[in-house]
Design an enzyme around this catalytic site. Structure first.
Site, PDB file in Angstrom:
ATOM      1  N   ARG A 123      25.964 -19.506 -31.400  1.00 49.37           N
ATOM      2  CA  ARG A 123      24.985 -18.415 -31.408  1.00 49.37           C
ATOM      3  C   ARG A 123      24.949 -17.727 -32.777  1.00 49.37           C
ATOM      4  NH1 ARG A 123      23.764 -18.136 -25.853  1.00 49.37           N
ATOM      5  NH2 ARG A 123      23.151 -16.147 -25.086  1.00 49.37           N
ATOM      6  N   ARG A 157      11.774 -11.253 -12.122  1.00 49.81           N
ATOM      7  CA  ARG A 157      13.078 -10.823 -12.628  1.00 49.81           C
ATOM      8  C   ARG A 157      12.849  -9.586 -13.495  1.00 49.81           C
ATOM      9  NH1 ARG A 157      16.224 -15.655 -15.547  1.00 49.81           N
ATOM     10  NH2 ARG A 157      16.234 -14.177 -17.254  1.00 49.81           N
ATOM     11  N   ARG A 184      14.282 -10.107 -26.928  1.00 53.12           N
ATOM     12  CA  ARG A 184      15.031 -11.381 -26.914  1.00 53.12           C
ATOM     13  C   ARG A 184      14.608 -12.280 -28.073  1.00 53.12           C
ATOM     14  NH1 ARG A 184      14.114 -12.450 -20.676  1.00 53.12           N
ATOM     15  NH2 ARG A 184      15.041 -14.483 -20.955  1.00 53.12           N
ATOM     16  N   ARG A 230       6.451 -15.615 -15.257  1.00 55.22           N
ATOM     17  CA  ARG A 230       7.419 -16.262 -14.357  1.00 55.22           C
ATOM     18  C   ARG A 230       7.661 -15.452 -13.083  1.00 55.22           C
ATOM     19  NH1 ARG A 230      12.580 -18.529 -17.216  1.00 55.22           N
ATOM     20  NH2 ARG A 230      12.924 -16.366 -17.804  1.00 55.22           N
ATOM     21  N   LYS A 242      15.051 -25.294 -22.940  1.00 56.97           N
ATOM     22  CA  LYS A 242      16.433 -25.812 -22.991  1.00 56.97           C
ATOM     23  C   LYS A 242      16.939 -26.301 -21.639  1.00 56.97           C
ATOM     24  CE  LYS A 242      18.581 -22.347 -24.561  1.00 56.97           C
ATOM     25  NZ  LYS A 242      19.665 -21.411 -24.737  1.00 56.97           N
TER      26      LYS A 242
HETATM   27  P1  AMP Z   1      23.031 -17.334 -21.648  1.00 51.87           P
HETATM   28  O1  AMP Z   1      23.274 -17.861 -20.283  1.00 51.87           O
HETATM   29  O2  AMP Z   1      23.132 -18.393 -22.721  1.00 51.87           O
HETATM   30  O3  AMP Z   1      21.758 -16.524 -21.751  1.00 51.87           O
HETATM   31  O4  AMP Z   1      24.235 -16.301 -21.976  1.00 51.87           O
HETATM   32  C1  AMP Z   1      24.474 -15.167 -21.169  1.00 51.87           C
HETATM   33  C2  AMP Z   1      25.406 -14.220 -21.899  1.00 51.87           C
HETATM   34  O5  AMP Z   1      26.661 -14.865 -22.167  1.00 51.87           O
HETATM   35  C3  AMP Z   1      24.907 -13.775 -23.275  1.00 51.87           C
HETATM   36  O6  AMP Z   1      24.072 -12.633 -23.186  1.00 51.87           O
HETATM   37  C4  AMP Z   1      26.199 -13.448 -23.989  1.00 51.87           C
HETATM   38  O7  AMP Z   1      26.695 -12.208 -23.575  1.00 51.87           O
HETATM   39  C5  AMP Z   1      27.153 -14.497 -23.453  1.00 51.87           C
HETATM   40  N1  AMP Z   1      27.191 -15.713 -24.297  1.00 51.87           N
HETATM   41  C6  AMP Z   1      26.708 -16.947 -24.003  1.00 51.87           C
HETATM   42  N2  AMP Z   1      26.947 -17.819 -25.001  1.00 51.87           N
HETATM   43  C7  AMP Z   1      27.602 -17.117 -25.959  1.00 51.87           C
HETATM   44  C8  AMP Z   1      28.117 -17.441 -27.242  1.00 51.87           C
HETATM   45  N3  AMP Z   1      27.985 -18.675 -27.764  1.00 51.87           N
HETATM   46  N4  AMP Z   1      28.732 -16.452 -27.945  1.00 51.87           N
HETATM   47  C9  AMP Z   1      28.867 -15.220 -27.445  1.00 51.87           C
HETATM   48  N5  AMP Z   1      28.409 -14.833 -26.241  1.00 51.87           N
HETATM   49  C10 AMP Z   1      27.773 -15.766 -25.499  1.00 51.87           C
END
Ligand code: AMP
Length: 216
Positions: free
Chosen positions: A89, A163, A174, A128, A14
């Site tokens: 999500r 990480r 995940r 990674r 992505k």
């Molecule tokens: P990401 O950077 O997409 O991995 O998101 C990091 C964190 O942000 C996730 O673990 C969620 O806690 C929160 N998050 C990101 N996008 C969403 C979403 N669409 N709905 C709810 N929580 C989100």
């Protein structure tokens, strides 16, 4: 340009695809994770609440996500087309998003699933390594971006680190979350008729596949 919603497993590509589209077509890249992280540090009461939710790794409430997203979708740079990364999500968010774009007069565009084999995803995450100093990313398992000297950054010579969540255990968790939450979204958009799959095995292939959709 057509708006794009990206649906993809962890490490499916992505971030890489978004970067290429921003550079080549001037897309606005909207990552809800980035919006939340930036709001978490703004020193307000809401920021504090978001920061606590992010620490747990749980999904943040729809109310908060939509408040930030609506504000972002009112900015001018989205007029040329935008990529949604990390959103929706859940099925509930997909339904709420339909209402939001109707209200704002925006187009749903295309929903793109990056199809990357399970074993490739696993190698990308488990192999990674990152430079603690300059942030360069390498991989010791995929054969792409292998550091020239084991454990040392090609660019600045510093030590490479892993990480804490880039291990097989965490990868499986995940993936499970992704499969549970995302399967209904794929069916949801398939029914609407705007779902497409692209091959995520290489940068070049992803760009080629998505360009075919953009010019269709
Ligand atoms: P990401 O950077 O997409 O991995 O998101 C990091 C964190 O942000 C996730 O673990 C969620 O806690 C929160 N998050 C990101 N996008 C969403 C979403 N669409 N709905 C709810 N929580 C989100």
């Amino acid at each position: 340009m057509k708006n794009i919603i990206l649906i993809a497993a962890p490490a499916a590509g992505k971030g890489t695809l978004s970067e290429m589209l921003v550079e080549k077509y001037n897309y606005a890249h909207i990552s809800t994770g980035d919006l939340l992280r930036s709001a978490a540090g703004d020193g307000t009461v809401l920021g504090e609440k978001i920061s606590n939710l992010l620490k747990t790794g749980e999904l943040v409430t729809d109310e908060i996500v939509f408040e930030l997203l609506e504000k972002r979708l009112k900015e001018n740079d989205i007029q040329n087309g935008y990529i949604l990364d990390g959103f929706p999500r859940t099925l509930n968010q997909a339904n709420m998003y339909d209402e939001l774009i109707t209200k704002l007069g925006l187009d749903l565009g295309i929903v793109v699933v990056i199809d990357t084999p399970y074993e490739t995803l696993k190698k990308r995450i488990v192999g990674r390594v990152l430079c603690g100093k300059c942030g360069s990313v390498y991989n010791t398992l995929t054969g792409v971006n292998t550091p020239k000297v084991d454990g040392i950054c090609d660019k600045c010579g510093s030590k490479l680190e892993k990480r804490s969540d880039d291990n097989e255990e965490s990868f499986k968790i995940r993936m499970k979350t992704y499969e549970e939450k995302t399967a209904p979204l794929i069916d949801y958009y398939k029914e609407k008729g705007n779902l497409f799959f692209i091959n995520g095995e290489s940068k070049e292939q992803m760009l080629k596949d998505i360009e075919a959709l953009l010019y269709d």
